[in-house]
Scaffold this active site. Structure first.
Site, PDB file in Angstrom:
ATOM      1  N   GLY A   1       0.795  -1.211   0.000  1.00  0.00           N
ATOM      2  CA  GLY A   1       0.000   0.000   0.000  1.00  0.00           C
ATOM      3  C   GLY A   1       0.830   1.263   0.000  1.00  0.00           C
TER       4      GLY A   1
ATOM      5  CB  VAL B   1       1.594   0.144  11.208  1.00  0.00           C
ATOM      6  CG1 VAL B   1       1.216  -1.223  11.759  1.00  0.00           C
ATOM      7  CG2 VAL B   1       3.112   0.312  11.198  1.00  0.00           C
TER       8      VAL B   1
ATOM      9  CE1 TYR C   1     -10.605   3.873   6.733  1.00  0.00           C
ATOM     10  CE2 TYR C   1     -10.492   6.196   7.303  1.00  0.00           C
ATOM     11  CZ  TYR C   1      -9.863   5.002   7.040  1.00  0.00           C
ATOM     12  OH  TYR C   1      -8.492   4.930   7.106  1.00  0.00           O
TER      13      TYR C   1
END
Length: 404
Positions: free
Chosen positions: A56, A144, A243
Site C-alpha cells: 500500500g 502500519v 470509516y
C-alpha cells in the site's frame, strides 16, 4: 528452488497465493511511474525508517523515497515466507523486488521482517541506525495497518474492529463472484460495543508511533531537524459512517492528536516536525476489507479515469514536502493533504450520484470495474501486464540480505 505455474485462488478480495514475477513487475512499474528527481550522490541520501514498507502506501513511501529523495536506511514489514504448500505473501516478493531496485540505484536499504509493535524490533532498528548509518535518523514514515497489537509493557493484545459508532450502518458494497461477475449488495454492520473503540485506537492510533519516537530518542538517534509522518485517510462522506466516524476514525483522530503532541516535542528537542499525511483513495489489501470502500473506489475511478492519482505519485509529493524540495503545506489541523484531488465538490457530487444509481444491473456503466478487479488481482501479482502466467515461476525467493 520450487517452480510451478500459479493459478489465482481467492476468497472474495483475499488471495491464497501471490505471483513473484507479477509482484516484481508491479514494483518496477511503480518505480517507473514515480517522477524523477535531481540525482543524489551515492551514500549521501538522508537516513530514513519506513514502518510498514511492503504494501500500500508504505510501499509507495519506500519507492518514492528512493527515487525522489535518495533515501537509505531501514524498512520494516511483517510478511510470511514461502512454504512447501503456499507461496510467500505478496509483500515478501514486493520487498525482494524493492531491494533489487535499491541495490541497482546504489542505495543502502536494510529490510527487516517482524513485529513492528515489539520492543525487540525497535532495538534491532536502533542498532542498525547506530552501527550502519552513523547514528543519525532524518525521517520516519509510519504506515502500519494491522488487525491486532500486543502492548510490550503489559503483554495485553488488542484487536481492532471495523464498526460504526452509536448505531448500525447499512451501506452498499461491491463484491465479485468466483468468475469475476460484479454484484452490488447492501450490508449492515452493527455498532461498536464494549471496548471496541478503545481496542481499535490501541491498535491503529498513535501509541506505537509515539513509542517508536520515544525509543529512538532514548538512544539519541534523532538528527537535527528530524521529521516524521504517519499516513492517514479521511475519505468521502459516502463512507464516513463506517470509516471516519467509526472505530477506525477514532483511531485516526488519536493518530492526529499524537502528531500534534509529537510536533511540539520535536520542535523543542531537535528542531523537528511531526505530521500526518492524509492520502487519497487507493485499492489496497487493507481498504478492500472495509464495507463500501470497494464500491466507492470503483465509482471514483469511473468519474476520474486516469486523473485518479496513484499512491506512488502522492508519496512523491509527500517526500518533496518533507525534504524541503517543495513547501510543506498543512491544513488547519496540521495535516499534509494529498487527497484534495479526490474531495473536490464536483468529484464528490459525481460519485454520490453514481452511488445512488448503483445496482448490480447498472454498476458496469457507473464504475470502472475492469480497472478495479485488475487492481485487486495486482495486489497479489496477478493481472500484471507483461507476465506470462502459463509459465512456471520460482516461488522460493529469499528475503533480501544487506550488502556488506
Amino acid at each position: 528452488m520450487s517452480e510451478r505455474v500459479l493459478i489465482p485462488r481467492n476468497r472474495g478480495f483475499l488471495f491464497l497465493d501471490a505471483h513473484p514475477a507479477g509482484c516484481e513487475r508491479l514494483v518496477a512499474d511503480m518505480w517507473r511511474a514515480c517522477p524523477d528527481s535531481a540525482d543524489v550522490p551515492e551514500g549521501a541520501g538522508p537516513v530514513a525508517l519506513v514502518i510498514g514498507s511492503s504494501a500500500g502506501y508504505g510501499l509507495a513511501a519506500t519507492i518514492a523515497g528512493l527515487k525522489r529523495a535518495g533515501i537509505r536506511g531501514v524498512m520494516v514489514s511483517f510478511e510470511k515466507a514461502p512454504t512447501a504448500r503456499r507461496t510467500a505473501t505478496a509483500g515478501w516478493y514486493r520487498t525482494a523486488a524493492t531491494a533489487d531496485i535499491a541495490r541497482a540505484a546504489g542505495r543502502d536499504l536494510v529490510f527487516l521482517n517482524g513485529d513492528a509493535f515489539s520492543d525487540r524490533m525497535k532495538d534491532q532498528v536502533a542498532d542498525l541506525i547506530e552501527d550502519r548509518f552513523g547514528g543519525r535518523l532524518d525521517y520516519l514514515v509510519y504506515s502500519v495497518a494491522a488487525p491486532r497489537r500486543t502492548d510490550p509493557d503489559t503483554g495485553t493484545t488488542y484487536a481492532s474492529a471495523l464498526k460504526p459508532i452509536g448505531r448500525a450502518n447499512r451501506t452498499k458494497t461491491l463484491v465479485f463472484d468466483d468468475q469475476g461477475v460484479p454484484e452490488v449488495r447492501e450490508v449492515e454492520t452493527g455498532p461498536a460495543e464494549g471496548d471496541d473503540v478503545e481496542q481499535t485506537v490501541a491498535v491503529m492510533g498513535g501509541a506505537d508511533w509515539e513509542r517508536w519516537i520515544d525509543h529512538l530518542t532514548g538512544r539519541g538517534l534523532l538528527g537535527d531537524g528530524f521529521t516524521t509522518a504517519a499516513l492517514s485517510y479521511i475519505g468521502s462522506p459516502l463512507t464516513a459512517a463506517i470509516y471516519r466516524q467509526g472505530t477506525i476514525g477514532a483511531a485516526k483522530a488519536h493518530l492526529e492528536a499524537t502528531a500534534r503532541s509529537l510536533d511540539e516535542r520535536l520542535a523543542k528537542t531537535v528542531g523537528g516536525r511531526a505530521v500526518t499525511s492524509v492520502n487519497g483513495a487507493a485499492v489496497t489489501q487493507s481498504s478492500t476489507a472495509i464495507p463500501g470502500i470497494a464500491l466507492y473506489t470503483g465509482l471514483l475511478r469511473g468519474v476520474l479515469g486516469e486523473d485518479l492519482v496513484p499512491p506512488v505519485r502522492q508519496l512523491a509529493s509527500l517526500w518533496d514536502q518533507l525534504t524541503g524540495a517543495a513547501p510543506l503545506v498543512l491544513d488547519d489541523e496540521g495535516r499534509v493533504r494529498l487527497d484534495t484531488w479526490e474531495l473536490t465538490d464536483d468529484v464528490q457530487a459525481a460519485v454520490a450520484a453514481r452511488w445512488e444509481d448503483a445496482t448490480t444491473d447498472t454498476i458496469a456503466g457507473l464504475a470502472d470495474l475492469d480497472w478495479f478487479h485488475a487492481e485487486v488481482r495486482r495486489l497479489y501479482g496477478f493481472s500484471v501486464p507483461g507476465i506470462d502466467y502459463t509459465a512456471p515461476v520460482t516461488t522460493d525467493v529469499p528475503w533480501p540480505t544487506p550488502t556488506a
